[in-house]
Write a protein that holds these residues in place. Structure first.
Motif: not given
Length: 242
Positions: A79-87, A89-97
Motif C-alpha cells: 500500500a505504501v509503495q502504490r498509494y503513498i510514494f506516488p503522492c 515528496p521526493s525526500w520521503i521516497v528517497i528516505l523510505f523507498g
C-alpha cells in the motif's frame, strides 16, 4: 535416575504429540531456498508469491498469529509503495523507498527464520548440527550466539520496565537504554560461554542425548514444496511473465 529421565521424556513426548515441529535440517534447507529466491528475483511479485506460500507453512505448523502479522506487513508495504510514494515528496521516497523495497524482499527469509526458531529448541539445533557432522569449533559459537539473543531480549525487557517507573526525557531514555545494554552485553556473553563450558560442550567425547531427531514425511513435503514453488516462480520471473 535413568528410569526417571525415561518417564520425563515419555511425558514430554505425550505433551508434544499434537504439536507440529519442523526438523532443524529441513528448516535450514527452507531458509537457504528462501535466500535463493530473495537474491535471484527480478520482479517484486516473486517475493509476494513466496511470502504467501511461507504464510501457509506457518499456518500448517500452528502459528497463525505470525502468518497474519507478516501478511499485514506485506499489505502495508504494498500500500505504501502504490498509494503513498506516488503522492509523497521526493525526500520521503528517497528516505523510505529503499527500506520498504528491501524489507519487502527480505520477508520470505524472515518468515523462514521465524518458523525455524519457533518450531525448535536450542537443544534440537545442536543435535541437528552434530547430525550434519559440523565441527565442534562451529557448533560451539553457533550455540552460544543463538542463546545470546534471548538473553539480551530479557535484559532489554528489564531495562524497559525499570524506565517506566521514572519520567525521563527522550535523551535520558536513550542513555538509559544504551548504557545498561552495552555494559551487560559483555557479561552476558561471558556467562553464556561459561555455562556452555560447564555443561561440557568443549569435551571432545561424542555427545549423546535422550531426545532423538529424525526427518519426518512432513519435513520432506515442506522442503519439496518450497523447492518446487521457488523453481516455478523463478522460471516464470526469468521469462518475464511476472
Amino acid at each position: 535416575m535413568e528410569k526417571i529421565m525415561d518417564r520425563e521424556l515419555q511425558s514430554l513426548k505425550k505433551e508434544n504429540k499434537y504439536k507440529k515441529s519442523l526438523d532443524p535440517r529441513a528448516g535450514i534447507i527452507i531458509l537457504l531456498i528462501s535466500n535463493v529466491v530473495v537474491f535471484m528475483q527480478k520482479a517484486a511479485m516473486v517475493g509476494t508469491i513466496y511470502v504467501i506460500f511461507m504464510g501457509i507453512l506457518l499456518l500448517v505448523y500452528g502459528y497463525p498469529k505470525s502468518c497474519i502479522k507478516f501478511y499485514i506487513v506485506l499489505l502495508g508495504m504494498i500500500a505504501v509503495q502504490r498509494y503513498i510514494f506516488p503522492c509523497a515528496p521526493s525526500w520521503i521516497v528517497i528516505l523510505f523507498g529503499i527500506f520498504t523495497n528491501y524489507g519487502r524482499r527480505m520477508l520470505p527469509c524472515l518468515m523462514a527464520g521465524i518458523m525455524l526458531i519457533k518450531t525448535n529448541t536450542m537443544h534440537r539445533f545442536i543435535l541437528a548440527m552434530r547430525k550434519m557432522r559440523w565441527t565442534e569449533s562451529l557448533v560451539i559459537p553457533v550455540a552460544v550466539a543463538i542463546r545470546y539473543f534471548p538473553a539480551i531480549r530479557e535484559e532489554w525487557q528489564h531495562v524497559h520496565e525499570a524506565m517506566k517507573l521514572r519520567k525521563l526525557s527522550v535523551a535520558e531514555k536513550l542513555e538509559g537504554c544504551l548504557v545498561p545494554m552495552m555494559l551487560s552485553a559483555t557479561t552476558t556473553a561471558e556467562e553464556l560461554a561459561q555455562a556452555a563450558v560447564t555443561r561440557g560442550i568443549e569435551n571432545p567425547v561424542r555427545k549423546t542425548s535422550y531426545e532423538e531427531i529424525k526427518i519426518e514425511w512432513m519435513d520432506i513435503v515442506s522442503v519439496g514444496l518450497s523447492l518446487m514453488v521457488a523453481i516455478i516462480v523463478l522460471v516464470i520471473d526469468n521469462r518475464g511473465l511476472l
